[in-house]
Design an enzyme around this catalytic site. Structure first.
Site, mmCIF file in Angstrom:
data_model
loop_
_atom_site.group_PDB
_atom_site.id
_atom_site.type_symbol
_atom_site.label_atom_id
_atom_site.label_comp_id
_atom_site.label_asym_id
_atom_site.label_seq_id
_atom_site.Cartn_x
_atom_site.Cartn_y
_atom_site.Cartn_z
ATOM 1 N N SER A 22 0.840 -1.211 0.000
ATOM 2 C CA SER A 22 0.000 0.000 0.000
ATOM 3 C C SER A 22 0.875 1.261 0.000
ATOM 4 O O SER A 22 0.491 2.294 -0.561
ATOM 5 C CB SER A 22 -0.979 0.008 1.175
ATOM 6 O OG SER A 22 -0.306 0.206 2.386
ATOM 7 N N ARG A 74 22.819 -14.589 2.076
ATOM 8 C CA ARG A 74 22.273 -13.231 2.083
ATOM 9 C C ARG A 74 23.091 -12.254 1.241
ATOM 10 O O ARG A 74 22.559 -11.411 0.529
ATOM 11 C CB ARG A 74 22.313 -12.677 3.502
ATOM 12 C CG ARG A 74 21.135 -12.858 4.387
ATOM 13 C CD ARG A 74 19.902 -12.245 3.840
ATOM 14 N NE ARG A 74 18.803 -12.810 4.591
ATOM 15 C CZ ARG A 74 18.219 -12.210 5.612
ATOM 16 N NH1 ARG A 74 18.559 -11.026 5.957
ATOM 17 N NH2 ARG A 74 17.254 -12.786 6.250
ATOM 18 N N MET A 99 10.595 -7.082 4.269
ATOM 19 C CA MET A 99 10.723 -7.743 5.567
ATOM 20 C C MET A 99 12.108 -8.341 5.851
ATOM 21 O O MET A 99 12.321 -8.890 6.920
ATOM 22 C CB MET A 99 9.642 -8.831 5.719
ATOM 23 C CG MET A 99 8.219 -8.288 5.684
ATOM 24 S SD MET A 99 7.956 -6.800 6.701
ATOM 25 C CE MET A 99 8.018 -7.510 8.339
ATOM 26 N N HIS A 118 8.934 2.770 9.148
ATOM 27 C CA HIS A 118 8.698 1.908 10.313
ATOM 28 C C HIS A 118 7.486 2.418 11.099
ATOM 29 O O HIS A 118 7.399 3.614 11.401
ATOM 30 C CB HIS A 118 9.939 1.902 11.211
ATOM 31 C CG HIS A 118 9.830 0.919 12.323
ATOM 32 N ND1 HIS A 118 10.020 -0.437 12.153
ATOM 33 C CD2 HIS A 118 9.502 1.087 13.629
ATOM 34 C CE1 HIS A 118 9.828 -1.056 13.305
ATOM 35 N NE2 HIS A 118 9.513 -0.150 14.217
ATOM 36 N N ASP A 150 20.892 2.055 8.318
ATOM 37 C CA ASP A 150 22.305 1.766 8.609
ATOM 38 C C ASP A 150 22.405 0.283 8.930
ATOM 39 O O ASP A 150 21.468 -0.481 8.667
ATOM 40 C CB ASP A 150 22.840 2.679 9.716
ATOM 41 C CG ASP A 150 22.182 2.417 11.057
ATOM 42 O OD1 ASP A 150 21.411 1.432 11.169
ATOM 43 O OD2 ASP A 150 22.441 3.176 12.004
ATOM 44 N N GLU A 151 23.515 -0.132 9.544
ATOM 45 C CA GLU A 151 23.736 -1.573 9.698
ATOM 46 C C GLU A 151 22.926 -2.182 10.845
ATOM 47 O O GLU A 151 22.871 -3.401 10.990
ATOM 48 C CB GLU A 151 25.229 -1.862 9.837
ATOM 49 C CG GLU A 151 25.936 -1.485 8.545
ATOM 50 C CD GLU A 151 27.401 -1.858 8.496
ATOM 51 O OE1 GLU A 151 27.863 -2.553 9.420
ATOM 52 O OE2 GLU A 151 28.072 -1.462 7.530
ATOM 53 N N ASP A 154 16.542 -0.858 12.404
ATOM 54 C CA ASP A 154 15.716 0.340 12.640
ATOM 55 C C ASP A 154 16.458 1.401 13.454
ATOM 56 O O ASP A 154 15.863 2.090 14.287
ATOM 57 C CB ASP A 154 14.405 -0.046 13.353
ATOM 58 C CG ASP A 154 13.601 -1.074 12.562
ATOM 59 O OD1 ASP A 154 13.581 -0.979 11.323
ATOM 60 O OD2 ASP A 154 12.991 -1.959 13.179
ATOM 61 N N HIS A 180 -1.224 3.501 8.792
ATOM 62 C CA HIS A 180 -1.061 3.456 7.336
ATOM 63 C C HIS A 180 -1.409 4.801 6.692
ATOM 64 O O HIS A 180 -0.736 5.252 5.769
ATOM 65 C CB HIS A 180 -1.946 2.356 6.738
ATOM 66 C CG HIS A 180 -1.197 1.079 6.502
ATOM 67 N ND1 HIS A 180 -1.554 -0.126 7.048
ATOM 68 C CD2 HIS A 180 -0.093 0.826 5.779
ATOM 69 C CE1 HIS A 180 -0.698 -1.056 6.670
ATOM 70 N NE2 HIS A 180 0.202 -0.503 5.901
ATOM 71 N N GLU A 183 1.503 6.926 7.146
ATOM 72 C CA GLU A 183 2.621 6.438 6.321
ATOM 73 C C GLU A 183 2.473 6.885 4.870
ATOM 74 O O GLU A 183 3.446 7.300 4.236
ATOM 75 C CB GLU A 183 2.680 4.907 6.355
ATOM 76 C CG GLU A 183 3.153 4.346 7.668
ATOM 77 C CD GLU A 183 3.298 2.832 7.650
ATOM 78 O OE1 GLU A 183 4.058 2.321 8.471
ATOM 79 O OE2 GLU A 183 2.652 2.167 6.822
HETATM 80 C C1 GRF Z 1 4.116 -0.706 6.842
HETATM 81 O O1 GRF Z 1 3.350 -0.539 7.993
HETATM 82 C C2 GRF Z 1 5.559 -0.349 7.108
HETATM 83 O O2 GRF Z 1 5.717 0.602 8.096
HETATM 84 C C3 GRF Z 1 6.139 -1.661 7.564
HETATM 85 O O3 GRF Z 1 5.484 -2.635 6.786
HETATM 86 C C4 GRF Z 1 4.186 -2.161 6.425
HETATM 87 C C5 GRF Z 1 4.044 -2.348 4.937
HETATM 88 O O4 GRF Z 1 2.744 -2.090 4.490
HETATM 89 N N1 GRF Z 1 7.578 -1.651 7.433
HETATM 90 P P1 GRF Z 1 2.410 -2.071 2.931
HETATM 91 O O5 GRF Z 1 2.956 -3.387 2.337
HETATM 92 O O6 GRF Z 1 3.070 -0.876 2.330
HETATM 93 O O7 GRF Z 1 0.918 -2.028 2.834
#
Ligand code: GRF
Length: 211
Positions: A22, A74, A99, A118, A150-151, A154, A180, A183
């Protein structure tokens, strides 16, 4: 902050998603299709099923999938991703619900050019389940943070933050929905600040990002 321009003169984003996307959609709606001079050049996911990939395809944006299991480790995974981002001339990497932690070698390829979103007021409640953790703790205020990566987990320098009140009758889902909404406004604004060269690091304290 340097801005690398391609021949179109647009500031180019690489957006990494693992799920719904989203926030990617908010970037597409307000920046990519909004005449901002900023475009999403590439969307990458570690997860073939991520709905964010579909959102990108609908908007005509190239996508690439890098499942962790396809790589020896990784480091190899992230270096392949970095090569793909470079091939698309990306100026800024945006982790929007991505993730996996990115490796130090990846960050070296994009110094001060990787940002993350975040859903808490960092440094409170870092990690994978911040909304649940905030509710469990009984906090009355939480929020949204956009920061450079950074390393650590968060821990990077903060670009923008906005508080969100936690109501007594909130559930994780109702709180997530209000987070959201914030965000979707804050992440595009942070990207615009960077693309416009309107951020700089305080010489005396590089944790402090000045707008
Ligand atoms: C968001 O809440 C963001 O802060 C977190 O993961 C979520 C992702 O949501 N890191 P979306 O996939 O953008 O809907």
């Amino acid at each position: 902050m340097n801005r690398t321009e391609d021949t179109t003169g647009l500031f180019r984003l690489g957006v990494l998603v693992s799920g719904s996307g989203s926030n990617l959609q908010s970037i597409i709606d307000s920046l990519h299709e909004g005449g901002s001079g900023i475009e999403v050049a590439l969307v990458i996911s570690d997860n073939l099923q991520a709905y964010g990939l579909k959102r990108a395809t609908i908007a005509g944006i190239p996508t690439a999938v890098f499942p962790l299991g396809d790589f020896a480790d990784r480091a190899a995974h992230d270096l392949a991703m970095a090569d793909e981002l470079d091939r698309h001339g990306v100026d800024l990497v945006v982790l929007a619900g991505y993730m996996l932690l990115v490796t130090p070698a990846f960050l070296k390829r994009f110094p001060r050019r990787v940002i993350n979103l975040h859903p808490s007021l960092l440094p409170a409640f870092p990690g994978d389940t911040p909304i649940e953790d905030t509710m469990d703790y009984g906090a009355r205020v939480t929020g949204v943070t956009v920061h450079f990566v950074d390393e650590g987990t968060d821990t990077g320098p903060i670009i923008l933050q906005e508080a969100v009140e936690i109501k007594y009758n909130d559930t994780v889902d109702s709180l997530r929905e209000r987070i959201h909404t914030v965000e979707h406004r804050l992440l595009p604004r942070a990207i615009e600040l960077i693309a416009g060269g309107r951020l700089r690091f305080d010489e005396d304290n590089p944790r402090r990002v000045l707008a």
